[in-house]
Design a protein around this motif. Structure first.
Motif, PDB file in Angstrom:
ATOM      1  N   GLU A 170      47.908  32.143  36.094  1.00  0.00           N
ATOM      2  CA  GLU A 170      48.498  31.966  37.410  1.00  0.00           C
ATOM      3  C   GLU A 170      49.812  31.190  37.303  1.00  0.00           C
ATOM      4  OE1 GLU A 170      45.763  30.329  40.155  1.00  0.00           O
ATOM      5  OE2 GLU A 170      46.824  31.167  41.873  1.00  0.00           O
TER       6      GLU A 170
ATOM      7  N   ILE B 283      47.087  36.411  40.866  1.00  0.00           N
ATOM      8  CA  ILE B 283      45.644  36.467  40.669  1.00  0.00           C
ATOM      9  C   ILE B 283      44.963  37.296  41.743  1.00  0.00           C
ATOM     10  CG2 ILE B 283      43.561  35.051  40.641  1.00  0.00           C
ATOM     11  CD1 ILE B 283      45.071  34.724  38.154  1.00  0.00           C
TER      12      ILE B 283
ATOM     13  N   MET C 142      44.372  36.850  32.663  1.00  0.00           N
ATOM     14  CA  MET C 142      43.451  36.182  33.572  1.00  0.00           C
ATOM     15  C   MET C 142      42.122  35.911  32.873  1.00  0.00           C
ATOM     16  SD  MET C 142      42.764  37.559  37.336  1.00  0.00           S
ATOM     17  CE  MET C 142      41.565  38.806  36.962  1.00  0.00           C
ATOM     18  N   ARG C 143      41.684  36.891  32.064  1.00  0.00           N
ATOM     19  CA  ARG C 143      40.426  36.743  31.356  1.00  0.00           C
ATOM     20  C   ARG C 143      40.475  35.540  30.420  1.00  0.00           C
ATOM     21  NH1 ARG C 143      39.510  41.566  27.550  1.00  0.00           N
ATOM     22  NH2 ARG C 143      41.007  40.459  26.283  1.00  0.00           N
TER      23      ARG C 143
ATOM     24  N   GLU D 121      42.470  31.619  33.594  1.00  0.00           N
ATOM     25  CA  GLU D 121      42.969  31.952  34.908  1.00  0.00           C
ATOM     26  C   GLU D 121      44.111  31.031  35.347  1.00  0.00           C
ATOM     27  OE1 GLU D 121      39.770  32.905  37.598  1.00  0.00           O
ATOM     28  OE2 GLU D 121      41.039  32.252  39.250  1.00  0.00           O
ATOM     29  N   SER D 122      43.930  29.732  35.120  1.00  0.00           N
ATOM     30  CA  SER D 122      44.938  28.787  35.589  1.00  0.00           C
ATOM     31  C   SER D 122      46.273  29.013  34.886  1.00  0.00           C
ATOM     32  CB  SER D 122      44.484  27.356  35.329  1.00  0.00           C
ATOM     33  OG  SER D 122      43.201  27.182  35.826  1.00  0.00           O
TER      34      SER D 122
ATOM     35  N   LYS E 257      42.732  40.439  40.668  1.00  0.00           N
ATOM     36  CA  LYS E 257      41.277  40.464  40.842  1.00  0.00           C
ATOM     37  C   LYS E 257      40.848  41.612  41.740  1.00  0.00           C
ATOM     38  CE  LYS E 257      39.745  35.801  39.966  1.00  0.00           C
ATOM     39  NZ  LYS E 257      39.113  34.595  40.488  1.00  0.00           N
TER      40      LYS E 257
END
Lengths: 364, 603
Positions: free
Chosen positions: B455, B461, B447-448, B451-452, B465
């Motif tokens: 996902e 996500i 994710m870091r 993000e897209s 998070k």
């Protein structure tokens, strides 16, 4: 733009549909609760008639005056964000340095004959000094801290800006001391006017008029001059602007300079209204001005003005209108809470702001 | 055979002038803002105060940077070291010296005190004339110019040395400075060892340090030689030998070695407070609480890449929960023991994490930072407000927070408290390591990076998070709980945004996503200022400057996590790979034959 969107949304949207109902439901709950609290508070405090009409009008005027200072500072955030898509966290400090400069210049001028002989001229000189110093600080910041990081991952320049913010705060503290610096009295600014039943302090009138004319000047600069056109072109697309012969580095520096000058002017007006400044004075107004920029729609210059005025009103009326109505004691203490809640709510529920943001899409 | 490609002479000249002027500006800045004067109270090296060392380190740095071998274009040969390195260092030092000399003359003639509060007469006009080392302004300015030039030249000369020796010299300088700054720790440790273990170590402290606490001449020599030799030895084969031997062990015995090393380290750490005495244990405890928070924020920012600027809110929630539940004076008035309150701290912190985390789920990185900052301030203002005064006590806070008890024994001394903090820190460190390689840890790191993409690859996500926020919040909550019992009271003023920023600086300077980095960062950035109270006033100035510097030069931190560093230097790594393939493919000798087309033309 449309093409990248459709590419990115495909599988992602499908997942969101499955996952987000709980989160969405929660957010709707927050939204409904917020609106309900707002209505209950407003209705009960208006019906209880705790404040007279005159007091409400005073609050409105104060809100507009404060809001126009926010608007001036918000311009810097919004212009920089429009061009670089980056929150210049240190902009509040540029504003504070403007206010500090205002203190030193007025303090110096107050000892000369000019201060009593031609107060308007003295204020004008101060204004020019504040705008120049703040613009120089903003330019220096851009050159030293931000320019080398152009194109880095987004959080890196942002963290740099946080560092710059603290560096500037404590630089001012260590050079000029941590005491609160009181502005000298300006005779022509004390006293009030009566306009349409509104009682307006002279200093508030000066702030409103000055802020509006400076903003009008900026609007003309951005819309009518070559340099302004270059700024808009870079905001639209820096690559294409470069291909069209725009000096991108110089334009970005100019955006910082102009934004800094606006913040400097805002600093002086802030100092004239509140009569004092110290090294942490920039932090809260900075965040509030950023809120104003988002509220009006980031990247949108008229939006900054609208957002600033709206936030000023919300902040001056919110506690008396809503919180007192909800039966919360000492509501004026929660003025900043109202401002922060506005920020949070706007970012959660309408991140594009009132007039809509004008920022190009992220092309990852 | 070797072609030397030089940068154009004019560019080299203006670079040196630039470096010199920047150095001069820094020297003027630290003199004008009172740092030199404030630091001149402490004698660091025999006869040299910390202020003098600060001032004189500027020409050293300037000369070192200016004397660096140019050009540093990858794939090109650099000019062999020679007289130019010290000469450029000398020139840059001279320019800095002229700048500070001019400042000395300026403040000797004009009184700037009305504006610049810290330009006191003691700097140049009256005794002890700190800036000019006691000389008259004119002679003092001359001395400064000369001193700066000589030191600049010396530092430039270091660049002539071969890499190995240059590093050893730097290590020697670093060791001397570290021993000087850590005087209180070193002598206390030596003294404590003698008391506790009856080893004959105390005279060593007297040998290293003068009565004033400065490193003596003999001490400087010994420490410098030690640093020099250790660097020489350490940078060569021994480390490789140990690694190679470890490689050859079977998995089982490698694990045994690892456990043994860990146990030894824990044992040493466990003995630490006995040796350190109460004052240093107190410093260590403060650092420990910050370390707990830093490990938590490291998960949120370092692993998951969510820049949380309102982190102090969770710290406050932990502290207030503890205070409410353990203090007989609080509005609840139950007066539980500390351990009973701990589960509620976890619960409250987790709920707070969820409350902050949910609204910001879909926000972009920098908006998230500002909103969390807003939440942090809202929390503080609410704790402070008269509205919630019946519950949280407003500005008066809550007093008489319960002590920690272990069985019937109360934990009161700093030494005893150290063990409690130590347990929590160990827990946090263990959680960090365990999470790092777990499924959720990998989800965070994906994710870091993007993000897209994460996902799209099936990372959830929302869960990722929220779990990052919750874990971070719980660790900060522990920090707050310990803080509340340690101080014995909670006030809203302790939960300023400055706490969030301190923790952020710690993990950024130490190295995001790297536990050793975070530990070292806390010790240096939180522990050291507690030890050297002169720093207190300039702490946030230095933090701010450090943040800017780190982002510009080393965004991955001083002890980086390998993955994070790779992410941040993707392009450079790709370039190096490319150069390597070029080298092995077509070039007989690396860097010896620059491509004709890419040679910069001297103008």
């Amino acid at each position: 733009m449309a093409r990248t969107n459709s590419l990115r949304r495909g599988p992602v949207a499908a997942r969101r549909v499955r996952r987000l109902p709980v989160v969405d439901a929660f957010l709707w709950l927050v939204r409904i609760a917020a609106i309900a609290l707002l209505l209950i508070g407003a209705v009960s405090s208006i019906s209880s008639a705790r404040l007279s009409g005159q007091q409400w009008r005073d609050l409105v005027v104060f809100g507009i005056a404060q809001g126009s200072v926010y608007a001036l500072v918000a311009l810097g955030y919004t212009m920089v964000y429009g061009v670089l898509r980056f929150i210049n966290f240190a902009h509040g400090e540029v504003f504070m340095i403007g206010a500090m400069t205002g203190y030193f210049v007025t303090d110096g001028l107050a000892r000369t004959a000019l201060w009593d002989a031609a107060p308007i001229l003295a204020l004008l000189i101060t204004l020019i000094c504040c705008m120049t110093v703040s613009a120089l600080v903003a330019l220096l910041l851009e050159r030293v801290a931000y320019r080398p990081l152009r194109g880095a991952p987004r959080l890196i320049p942002f963290i740099t800006a946080i560092g710059a913010s603290f560096f500037l705060q404590y630089t001012m503290a260590s050079l000029f001391g941590t005491s609160v610096k009181a502005y000298p009295e300006v005779d022509i600014l004390s006293g009030t006017f009566d306009v349409l039943g509104f009682r307006i302090l002279r200093v508030h009138l000066l702030v409103i008029v000055a802020a509006l004319s400076i903003m009008a000047g900026l609007y003309l600069y951005v819309e009518r001059t070559r340099a302004g056109k270059a700024m808009r072109a870079v905001a639209e697309d820096p690559e294409i602007a470069r291909l069209m012969g725009v000096d991108v580095d110089r334009t970005i520096a100019r955006v910082f300079g102009v934004g800094g000058a606006m913040a400097g002017a805002g600093g002086l007006l802030f100092g004239l209204v509140f009569q004092n400044v110290h090294f942490l004075s920039g932090f809260l107004p900075g965040i509030k001005a950023f809120t104003a920029a988002v509220l009006g729609g980031i990247g949108n210059i008229p939006g900054a003005a609208v957002g600033g005025l709206t936030l000023g009103m919300v902040e001056s009326m919110g506690p008396s209108l809503v919180l007192v109505g909800l039966g919360i004691p000492a509501a004026h203490q929660l003025k900043d809470v109202v401002a922060f809640l506005t920020l949070v709510m706007v970012l959660i529920f309408r991140p594009t702001g009132i007039l809509g943001e004008r920022v190009r899409e992220d092309r990852a | 055979m070797t072609t030397v490609v030089e940068a154009p002479a004019a560019a080299v000249g203006s670079r040196v002038v630039m470096i010199g002027l920047v150095g001069g500006a820094v020297a003027v800045f630290v003199s004008a803002n009172g740092m030199v004067e404030a630091f001149s109270e402490r004698e660091l090296l025999d006869g040299l105060t910390l202020g003098a060392v600060l001032l004189l380190s500027i020409p050293l740095l300037v000369g070192y940077v200016a004397g660096r071998r140019q050009p540093e274009l990858e794939g090109f040969a650099t000019r062999p070291p020679g007289w130019r390195n010290p000469a450029t260092g000398l020139l840059a030092g001279f320019i800095s010296g002229v700048t500070i000399g001019a400042f000395v003359l300026l403040i000797a003639t004009v009184d700037l005190r009305g504006v610049l509060l810290n330009v006191t007469p003691e700097l140049v006009r009256d005794d002890p004339r700190i800036l000019t080392f006691g000389l008259e302004p004119g002679a003092g300015a001359g001395l400064l110019v000369g001193l700066f030039a000589v030191l600049g030249g010396l530092a430039g000369a270091i660049q002539v040395l071969p890499d190995l020796w240059r590093r050893a010299v730097l290590a020697a300088v670093g060791w001397v400075l570290a021993f000087g700054l850590m005087q209180a720790v070193v002598s206390q440790v030596l003294r404590g060892l003698q008391q506790q273990l009856r080893i004959w170590t105390e005279p060593l402290a007297d040998f290293l340090y003068d009565t004033s606490g400065a490193l003596s001449i003999a001490g400087i020599t010994v420490v410098a030689v030690l640093g020099f030799c250790l660097q020489l030895l350490g940078s060569r084969k021994p480390r490789a030998l140990v690694n190679a031997r470890l490689e050859r062990l079977t998995d089982r015995s490698r694990r045994i070695v690892r456990v043994a090393v860990l146990a030894a380290a824990l044992l040493l750490l466990g003995l630490l407070p006995q040796v350190l005495g109460s004052f240093l244990s107190e410093v260590l405890n403060i650092a420990g609480i910050f370390l707990l928070m830093a490990l938590g924020l490291n998960i949120v920012v370092g692993f998951a890449g969510l820049l949380d600027l309102g982190y102090v809110a969770f710290f406050a929630v932990g502290a207030y929960t503890t205070a409410l539940l353990t203090s007989p004076q609080s509005s609840l008035g139950v007066g539980w023991i500390f351990w009973l309150a701990v589960p509620f701290v976890v619960l409250a912190a987790a709920v707070a994490g969820l409350l902050v985390g949910t609204p910001v789920l879909r926000m972009r990185g920098d908006y998230l930072a500002i909103v969390t900052l807003g939440f942090g301030e809202i929390a503080r203002l609410l704790f402070l407000s008269d509205w919630l005064k019946p519950t949280f006590g407003g500005a008066q806070g809550i007093i008489q927070v319960g002590d920690i008890t272990v069985g019937p024994v109360g934990v009161r001394t700093p030494q005893a408290f150290f063990y409690v903090i130590f347990v929590f820190v160990l827990l946090a460190a263990y959680a960090t390591y365990a999470l790092q390689d777990s499924r959720i840890g990998r989800a965070w790191m994906a994710m870091r990076e993007d993000e897209s993409v994460a996902e799209a690859m099936g990372v959830d996500i929302v869960t990722a998070k929220l779990s990052a926020f919750i874990v971070g919040a719980v660790l900060a909550g522990f920090g707050g709980a310990l803080f509340a019992t340690k101080i014995g009271s909670v006030f809203p003023h302790s939960f300023n945004v400055i706490v969030s920023i301190t923790v952020l600086v710690v993990i950024i300077v130490g190295g995001m996503a790297s536990v050793p980095g975070v530990v070292l960062g806390t010790m240096v950035l939180v522990g050291l200022p507690e030890l050297l109270r002169e720093f207190e006033e300039y702490r946030f100035l230095i933090y701010g400057a450090l943040l800017i510097f780190m982002m510009l030069r080393r965004p991955e931190g001083f002890i980086p996590s390998k993955r994070r560093a790779e992410e941040l230097h993707e392009e450079e790594i790709a370039q190096d790979e490319w150069l390597k393939t070029q080298d092995t493919g077509s070039r007989p000798e690396p860097g010896s034959r620059p491509e004709p087309g890419s040679r910069p033309e001297p103008s």
